[in-house]
Design a protein around this motif. Structure first.
Motif, PDB file in Angstrom:
ATOM      1  N   ALA B  92      10.287 -15.030  24.567  1.00 53.67           N
ATOM      2  CA  ALA B  92      11.279 -15.235  23.849  1.00 53.67           C
ATOM      3  C   ALA B  92      10.861 -15.310  22.266  1.00 53.67           C
ATOM      4  N   ARG B  93       9.669 -15.773  22.052  1.00 55.93           N
ATOM      5  CA  ARG B  93       9.274 -15.935  20.697  1.00 55.93           C
ATOM      6  C   ARG B  93       9.172 -14.380  20.264  1.00 55.93           C
ATOM      7  N   MET B  94       8.340 -13.703  20.899  1.00 55.40           N
ATOM      8  CA  MET B  94       8.009 -12.095  20.630  1.00 55.40           C
ATOM      9  C   MET B  94       9.430 -11.564  20.038  1.00 55.40           C
ATOM     10  N   ARG B  95      10.725 -11.920  20.967  1.00 55.07           N
ATOM     11  CA  ARG B  95      11.838 -11.403  20.885  1.00 55.07           C
ATOM     12  C   ARG B  95      12.417 -11.812  19.390  1.00 55.07           C
ATOM     13  N   PHE B  96      12.214 -13.201  19.379  1.00 58.83           N
ATOM     14  CA  PHE B  96      12.641 -13.770  18.081  1.00 58.83           C
ATOM     15  C   PHE B  96      11.884 -13.376  16.738  1.00 58.83           C
ATOM     16  N   ARG B  97      10.783 -13.163  16.790  1.00 56.38           N
ATOM     17  CA  ARG B  97       9.822 -12.473  16.039  1.00 56.38           C
ATOM     18  C   ARG B  97      10.450 -11.186  15.496  1.00 56.38           C
ATOM     19  N   ASN B  98      10.571 -10.355  16.594  1.00 56.29           N
ATOM     20  CA  ASN B  98      11.097  -8.725  16.188  1.00 56.29           C
ATOM     21  C   ASN B  98      12.384  -8.943  15.663  1.00 56.29           C
ATOM     22  N   TRP B  99      13.305  -9.764  16.183  1.00 54.33           N
ATOM     23  CA  TRP B  99      14.510  -9.900  15.513  1.00 54.33           C
ATOM     24  C   TRP B  99      14.613 -10.614  13.942  1.00 54.33           C
ATOM     25  N   ARG B 100      13.424 -11.460  13.841  1.00 50.55           N
ATOM     26  CA  ARG B 100      13.403 -12.141  12.330  1.00 50.55           C
ATOM     27  C   ARG B 100      12.931 -10.907  11.479  1.00 50.55           C
ATOM     28  N   ARG B 101      12.084 -10.155  12.119  1.00 53.03           N
ATOM     29  CA  ARG B 101      11.535  -9.027  11.006  1.00 53.03           C
ATOM     30  C   ARG B 101      12.343  -7.732  10.705  1.00 53.03           C
ATOM     31  N   THR B 102      13.275  -7.848  11.683  1.00 50.05           N
ATOM     32  CA  THR B 102      14.105  -6.474  11.360  1.00 50.05           C
ATOM     33  C   THR B 102      15.347  -6.676  10.470  1.00 50.05           C
ATOM     34  N   ARG B 103      15.357  -7.962   9.902  1.00 50.88           N
ATOM     35  CA  ARG B 103      16.535  -8.158   9.008  1.00 50.88           C
ATOM     36  C   ARG B 103      15.918  -9.113   8.041  1.00 50.88           C
ATOM     37  N   PRO B 104      16.653  -9.173   6.708  1.00 53.44           N
ATOM     38  CA  PRO B 104      16.369 -10.267   5.731  1.00 53.44           C
ATOM     39  C   PRO B 104      16.410 -11.763   6.039  1.00 53.44           C
ATOM     40  N   PHE B 105      15.497 -12.216   6.845  1.00 52.70           N
ATOM     41  CA  PHE B 105      15.717 -13.444   7.663  1.00 52.70           C
ATOM     42  C   PHE B 105      15.678 -14.532   6.579  1.00 52.70           C
ATOM     43  N   TRP B 106      14.518 -14.546   5.966  1.00 55.30           N
ATOM     44  CA  TRP B 106      14.451 -15.948   4.939  1.00 55.30           C
ATOM     45  C   TRP B 106      15.324 -15.930   4.129  1.00 55.30           C
ATOM     46  N   GLY B 107      15.811 -14.658   3.410  1.00 52.33           N
ATOM     47  CA  GLY B 107      16.805 -14.780   2.340  1.00 52.33           C
ATOM     48  C   GLY B 107      18.037 -15.196   2.769  1.00 52.33           C
ATOM     49  N   GLY B 108      18.391 -14.784   3.978  1.00 52.21           N
ATOM     50  CA  GLY B 108      19.663 -15.375   4.608  1.00 52.21           C
ATOM     51  C   GLY B 108      19.734 -16.896   4.919  1.00 52.21           C
ATOM     52  N   LEU B 109      18.538 -17.151   5.383  1.00 56.05           N
ATOM     53  CA  LEU B 109      18.407 -18.637   5.742  1.00 56.05           C
ATOM     54  C   LEU B 109      18.392 -19.255   4.594  1.00 56.05           C
ATOM     55  N   LEU B 110      17.862 -19.108   3.430  1.00 56.94           N
ATOM     56  CA  LEU B 110      18.051 -19.881   2.112  1.00 56.94           C
ATOM     57  C   LEU B 110      19.368 -20.014   1.545  1.00 56.94           C
ATOM     58  N   ILE B 111      20.225 -18.939   1.745  1.00 55.78           N
ATOM     59  CA  ILE B 111      21.478 -18.797   1.328  1.00 55.78           C
ATOM     60  C   ILE B 111      22.306 -19.579   2.093  1.00 55.78           C
ATOM     61  N   GLY B 150      25.331 -15.351   3.681  1.00 52.91           N
ATOM     62  CA  GLY B 150      23.800 -15.524   4.749  1.00 52.91           C
ATOM     63  C   GLY B 150      23.934 -15.199   6.166  1.00 52.91           C
ATOM     64  N   ALA B 151      24.898 -15.745   6.818  1.00 55.13           N
ATOM     65  CA  ALA B 151      25.274 -15.193   8.270  1.00 55.13           C
ATOM     66  C   ALA B 151      25.239 -13.752   8.274  1.00 55.13           C
ATOM     67  N   LEU B 152      26.012 -13.052   7.433  1.00 56.93           N
ATOM     68  CA  LEU B 152      26.079 -11.532   7.664  1.00 56.93           C
ATOM     69  C   LEU B 152      24.857 -10.676   7.206  1.00 56.93           C
ATOM     70  N   LEU B 153      24.080 -11.111   6.438  1.00 59.40           N
ATOM     71  CA  LEU B 153      22.730 -10.722   6.168  1.00 59.40           C
ATOM     72  C   LEU B 153      21.960 -10.545   7.360  1.00 59.40           C
ATOM     73  N   TRP B 154      21.926 -11.739   8.178  1.00 57.28           N
ATOM     74  CA  TRP B 154      21.613 -11.635   9.561  1.00 57.28           C
ATOM     75  C   TRP B 154      21.866 -10.577  10.633  1.00 57.28           C
ATOM     76  N   PHE B 155      23.421 -10.665  10.451  1.00 58.06           N
ATOM     77  CA  PHE B 155      23.968 -10.060  11.694  1.00 58.06           C
ATOM     78  C   PHE B 155      24.428  -8.779  11.362  1.00 58.06           C
ATOM     79  N   SER B 156      24.551  -8.191  10.029  1.00 60.44           N
ATOM     80  CA  SER B 156      24.816  -7.122   9.661  1.00 60.44           C
ATOM     81  C   SER B 156      23.867  -6.584   8.447  1.00 60.44           C
ATOM     82  N   PRO B 157      22.440  -6.513   8.719  1.00 62.45           N
ATOM     83  CA  PRO B 157      21.753  -6.210   7.463  1.00 62.45           C
ATOM     84  C   PRO B 157      21.433  -4.976   6.792  1.00 62.45           C
TER      85      PRO B 157
END
Lengths: 212, 230
Positions: B92-111, B150-157
């Protein structure tokens, strides 16, 4: 070759891992910082007005002098949201009075917002240019100062107040209004302010352990 | 390995030998080319083996390139590759890491945090918002749209450029409309997050991933390169 690369990258893009490029980051961050700095500077010069809407957080406003045209006041009970950490000893209710000022100037204003452990202190209007507030509506539980009213009407029904256009109290409540008001050494302990638009010349923001 | 293959290649594809004589001053025939070429050919063909070494290479040498690339990747990320016995949590962590790296995760999180902080600094009940009217409504609308960005940056990068620029503009606007941008904190989070999301870009596609489109052009290279040897 180049064309095949671009098509491949566009098709595999959603799944491709990526990272932040520093230059692209700077390309937006630098102009955004400049624009933000300009807005802060314009606000600090009193050119731009900033709107405030606060509720549920206790905040204090003090000023050397408040001069207002159009003044209304009536009693009210503020309710916090359910299970709010504030006002737990009174069941989430605060007896307040609502003061509405159509337009006013505040000399040497200080506004402190209690954020729990620390206070955010806003100061403005010190260097000869007073703070201008438009449609200032505050719910206060303490208001002190030396007040002078012009054409004061006490005991008018709160729903018939008319010196601040568009803002009336609930029917049947005690209310009072005046055409003009001057309060020296103003101190207000507030719970909420809505739709207040301030120009803040000489703005300074700081975090401090004690408020105004 | 190379002689047999190059022979097959030169037999199968007659074009490369025709290219070679064109570059050389003398030699109109394909047969004459190997003899005359050794001196001019290293100049023209010297850059061409490089793609093969990089892994863009054709059928047979590609295996060596693939293995090299994979070994390099494994060396670069040893923690990921050499985990013993992947548990469910680890997967699960690996899947989350991959999910996180395939989109602007930190930018979206800060927004998201920035917009949420501004909304929290206002937190008026909806009845009050309606009472205020349009001008007051903007104070809630801007941070709400920030949260949405911020949410759309995650789900529609794929549309990250639009969302990131929009959230930077919204963060600037909240200075005027929403308690000085949530007392400056939310505004700064929005500016940094928006710029981070704007700066985010996927890595250039790895050579192993785009093997099919890359195979066709380099086939010319090794066969032409092999002709002098035969």
């Amino acid at each position: 070759m180049a064309s095949s690369e671009t098509t491949a990258s566009s098709t595999t893009e959603p799944a491709a891992q990526g990272k932040v490029r520093l230059r692209r980051f700077a390309a937006l961050m630098i102009p955004a910082t400049v624009a933000g700095g300009v807005m802060v500077a314009l606000t600090a010069q009193g050119v731009l007005a900033a709107q405030f809407a606060i509720s549920g957080i206790a905040f204090t406003v003090t000023a050397d002098q408040l001069k207002g045209t159009g003044f209304e006041q009536w009693g009210w009970i503020d309710n916090t949201i359910q299970d709010s950490p504030n006002l737990q000893d009174t069941g989430g209710q605060a007896t307040v009075f609502v003061s509405a000022i159509h337009s006013g100037t505040l000399t040497n204003m200080c506004q402190s917002i209690n954020l729990g452990a620390i206070n955010l202190v806003l100061r403005a209007g010190r260097n000869g240019t007073p703070v201008q507030a438009t449609d200032l509506v505050v719910d206060s539980d303490t208001l002190s100062g030396d007040a002078t009213f012009d054409t004061l009407a006490v005991g008018q029904d709160a729903s018939t107040l008319d010196t601040v256009p568009g803002i009336i109290g609930p029917p049947g409540d005690f209310g009072q209004q005046a055409k003009g008001v001057i309060i020296n050494h103003l101190r207000q302990d507030n719970y909420a302010t809505t739709a207040a638009s301030f120009t803040l010349p000489g703005l300074s923001m700081s975090f401090s352990s004690d408020g105004c | 390995m190379s002689p047999s293959d190059s022979a097959a290649d030169s037999g199968g594809i007659p074009i490369p030998p025709e290219f070679a004589p064109l570059s050389t001053p003398s030699g109109d025939e394909p047969h004459a080319a190997p003899v005359a070429q050794p001196s001019p050919d290293p100049d023209t063909l010297a850059p061409e083996p490089e793609p093969a070494a990089l892994g863009y290479s054709p059928d047979v040498p590609a295996f060596a390139g693939l293995e090299l690339a994979e070994a390099a990747r494994a060396a670069a990320e040893p923690a990921e590759e050499f985990e013993v016995e992947p548990s469910a949590l680890h997967r699960a962590r690996m899947r989350f890491r991959n999910w996180r790296r395939t989109r602007p995760f930190w930018g979206g999180l800060l927004i998201l945090f920035g917009g949420g902080e501004i909304l929290f600094s206002e937190k008026a009940p909806f009845k009050v918002i309606l009472h205020i009217g349009l001008q007051g409504l903007a104070g809630y609308l801007l941070p709400a749209v920030m949260v949405l960005c911020g949410a759309l940056l995650w789900f529609s990068p794929a549309q990250r450029t639009f969302y990131s620029i929009l959230s930077v503009l919204l963060a600037l606007g909240t200075w005027l409309t929403s308690n000085l941008g949530g007392f400056i904190i939310g505004m700064l989070l929005g500016l940094v997050g928006g710029s981070l999301a704007f700066g985010w870009a996927p890595r250039r596609p790895q050579p192993t991933a785009e093997a099919p489109p890359a195979t066709t052009p380099p086939t010319a290279a090794p066969s032409a390169q092999a002709t002098p040897q035969t």
